[in-house]
Design an enzyme around this catalytic site. Structure first.
Site, mmCIF file in Angstrom:
data_model
loop_
_atom_site.group_PDB
_atom_site.id
_atom_site.type_symbol
_atom_site.label_atom_id
_atom_site.label_comp_id
_atom_site.label_asym_id
_atom_site.label_seq_id
_atom_site.Cartn_x
_atom_site.Cartn_y
_atom_site.Cartn_z
ATOM 1 N N ASN A 129 0.871 -1.172 0.000
ATOM 2 C CA ASN A 129 0.000 0.000 0.000
ATOM 3 C C ASN A 129 0.909 1.224 0.000
ATOM 4 O O ASN A 129 1.431 1.607 1.041
ATOM 5 C CB ASN A 129 -0.903 -0.027 1.242
ATOM 6 C CG ASN A 129 -1.725 1.242 1.391
ATOM 7 O OD1 ASN A 129 -1.805 2.043 0.464
ATOM 8 N ND2 ASN A 129 -2.333 1.425 2.551
ATOM 9 N N LYS A 162 0.176 4.246 -0.474
ATOM 10 C CA LYS A 162 -0.466 5.495 -0.036
ATOM 11 C C LYS A 162 -0.143 6.594 -1.052
ATOM 12 O O LYS A 162 -0.086 6.313 -2.244
ATOM 13 C CB LYS A 162 -0.040 5.827 1.398
ATOM 14 C CG LYS A 162 -0.220 4.603 2.320
ATOM 15 C CD LYS A 162 -0.041 4.872 3.761
ATOM 16 C CE LYS A 162 -0.270 3.578 4.527
ATOM 17 N NZ LYS A 162 -0.224 3.750 5.961
ATOM 18 N N HIS A 193 -9.668 1.441 4.647
ATOM 19 C CA HIS A 193 -8.398 1.653 5.357
ATOM 20 C C HIS A 193 -8.633 2.668 6.473
ATOM 21 O O HIS A 193 -9.432 3.607 6.323
ATOM 22 C CB HIS A 193 -7.337 2.166 4.377
ATOM 23 C CG HIS A 193 -5.974 2.191 4.996
ATOM 24 N ND1 HIS A 193 -5.566 3.193 5.827
ATOM 25 C CD2 HIS A 193 -4.949 1.301 4.941
ATOM 26 C CE1 HIS A 193 -4.338 2.934 6.255
ATOM 27 N NE2 HIS A 193 -3.943 1.779 5.731
ATOM 28 N N GLU A 250 -7.023 5.145 7.410
ATOM 29 C CA GLU A 250 -6.811 6.538 6.996
ATOM 30 C C GLU A 250 -8.038 7.067 6.243
ATOM 31 O O GLU A 250 -8.419 8.228 6.394
ATOM 32 C CB GLU A 250 -5.532 6.643 6.144
ATOM 33 C CG GLU A 250 -4.291 6.511 7.021
ATOM 34 C CD GLU A 250 -3.071 5.937 6.333
ATOM 35 O OE1 GLU A 250 -3.013 5.898 5.099
ATOM 36 O OE2 GLU A 250 -2.152 5.516 7.070
ATOM 37 N N GLU A 303 -5.612 -4.492 10.750
ATOM 38 C CA GLU A 303 -4.585 -3.476 10.987
ATOM 39 C C GLU A 303 -4.893 -2.709 12.269
ATOM 40 O O GLU A 303 -5.727 -1.780 12.251
ATOM 41 C CB GLU A 303 -4.530 -2.493 9.818
ATOM 42 C CG GLU A 303 -4.210 -3.130 8.490
ATOM 43 C CD GLU A 303 -3.624 -2.123 7.508
ATOM 44 O OE1 GLU A 303 -2.495 -2.343 7.068
ATOM 45 O OE2 GLU A 303 -4.287 -1.117 7.217
ATOM 46 N N GLY A 322 2.327 2.755 10.690
ATOM 47 C CA GLY A 322 3.300 3.834 10.498
ATOM 48 C C GLY A 322 3.996 4.285 11.770
ATOM 49 O O GLY A 322 4.636 5.332 11.797
ATOM 50 N N SER A 360 3.233 -1.647 10.455
ATOM 51 C CA SER A 360 4.687 -1.710 10.687
ATOM 52 C C SER A 360 5.295 -3.076 10.371
ATOM 53 O O SER A 360 6.191 -3.537 11.074
ATOM 54 C CB SER A 360 5.031 -1.263 12.109
ATOM 55 O OG SER A 360 4.633 0.088 12.306
HETATM 56 P P1 PGA Z 1 2.695 0.665 7.648
HETATM 57 O O1 PGA Z 1 1.242 0.872 6.972
HETATM 58 O O2 PGA Z 1 3.243 -0.643 7.126
HETATM 59 O O3 PGA Z 1 3.507 1.847 7.175
HETATM 60 O O4 PGA Z 1 2.493 0.632 9.120
HETATM 61 C C1 PGA Z 1 0.363 -0.214 6.826
HETATM 62 C C2 PGA Z 1 -0.949 0.258 6.236
HETATM 63 O O5 PGA Z 1 -1.400 1.373 6.549
HETATM 64 O O6 PGA Z 1 -1.582 -0.464 5.438
#
Ligand code: PGA
Length: 257
Positions: free
Chosen positions: A11, A13, A101, A103, A173, A179, A219
């Site tokens: 992903n 983003k 997601h 976000e 998640e 992140g 992460s």
């Molecule tokens: P990350 O993001 O691996 O940077 O923690 C995962 C995600 O948001 O799908």
């Protein structure tokens, strides 16, 4: 043992323009061999503006990775300035679409109802949703993790057929792990994934619960993927930050060493 094929998705983003995306795709294809892509289904979810270039690169070089999108609208067309329809994505041979997601839910106000509508629209165009669920730190600390993910799963799958539920990919998640560099322990991730799987079973039946692939996200890095993938309940990963570098992402895909 199950016959669920592991699925590892990038992903990106809002990172990587289409020039970078083409280079990334070619480099990844050079880093992976046939065995890797036979053992693991690899999905790349770039920004919309990269999709056409990546589709062309993947097709012309016959690269065995699937294309995914990070978002879509639920309608086929209409007066929705700035939005992209599932019909448009299907034309670009997009196979997967990330839905819900955290976000999108937190920053852009996506509700469970919108997620449910999008799932229906994605299936209508013969694509597969990657449905994201997960709890905040406050919810976890208050003991609300299981109720949160169960509620999200049930709401997302309302009115969706058992056969479609079985084909869905779910990404668990924990929001506090995205992140942040803090990831759930493999044991904790697997325990919540078992709750997600049971919730899938409660709406889609035992066969769907057995078939649905459930990823962990938050992460994921080259250094922690193997311990996550060792758990039989974890069928793959949704990777943000560590998917931006082709070498790191290839190491994640080759988690077996
Ligand atoms: P990350 O993001 O691996 O940077 O923690 C995962 C995600 O948001 O799908």
């Amino acid at each position: 043992m199950t016959d669920r094929k592991p699925i590892i998705a990038a992903n990106w983003k809002m990172h990587h323009d289409h020039f970078v995306a083409i280079q990334f795709t070619q480099k990844l294809s050079y880093l992976l061999d046939r065995q890797d892509t036979e053992a693991v289904e690899v999905v790349l979810c770039p920004p919309f503006t990269d999709l056409r270039s990546m589709q062309t690169t993947i097709d012309s070089d016959r690269i065995p990775v699937a294309l995914g999108a990070q978002h879509c609208h639920a309608e086929d067309q209409g007066a929705y300035t700035g939005e992209i329809s599932p019909a448009m994505l299907a034309k670009l041979t997009v196979k997967y679409v990330i839905v819900g997601h955290s976000e999108r839910r937190e920053i852009f106000g996506e509700t469970d109802e919108m997620v449910n509508d999008k799932l229906k629209a994605i299936f209508k165009h013969n694509m597969t949703p990657i449905l994201c669920v997960g709890e905040t730190l406050e919810e976890r600390e208050a003991g609300g993790t299981d109720a949160k993910v169960e509620g999200q799963v049930r709401a997302a799958f309302a009115g969706i057929s058992k056969e479609q539920i079985a084909r869905t990919v779910v990404a668990y998640e924990p929001i506090w792990a995205i992140g942040t560099g803090k990831n759930a322990t493999p044991e904790d991730a697997e325990a919540t994934i078992a709750v997600v799987r049971a919730a899938v079973g409660s709406v889609g039946g035992d066969d769907a619960a057995e078939a649905v692939r459930i990823q962990y996200g938050g992460s994921v890095k080259p250094g922690n993927i193997a311990s996550l993938m060792e758990r039989p309940g974890i069928d793959g990963a949704l990777v943000g930050g560590a998917s931006l570098d082709p070498e790191d992402f290839a190491r994640i895909i080759r988690f077996r060493g």
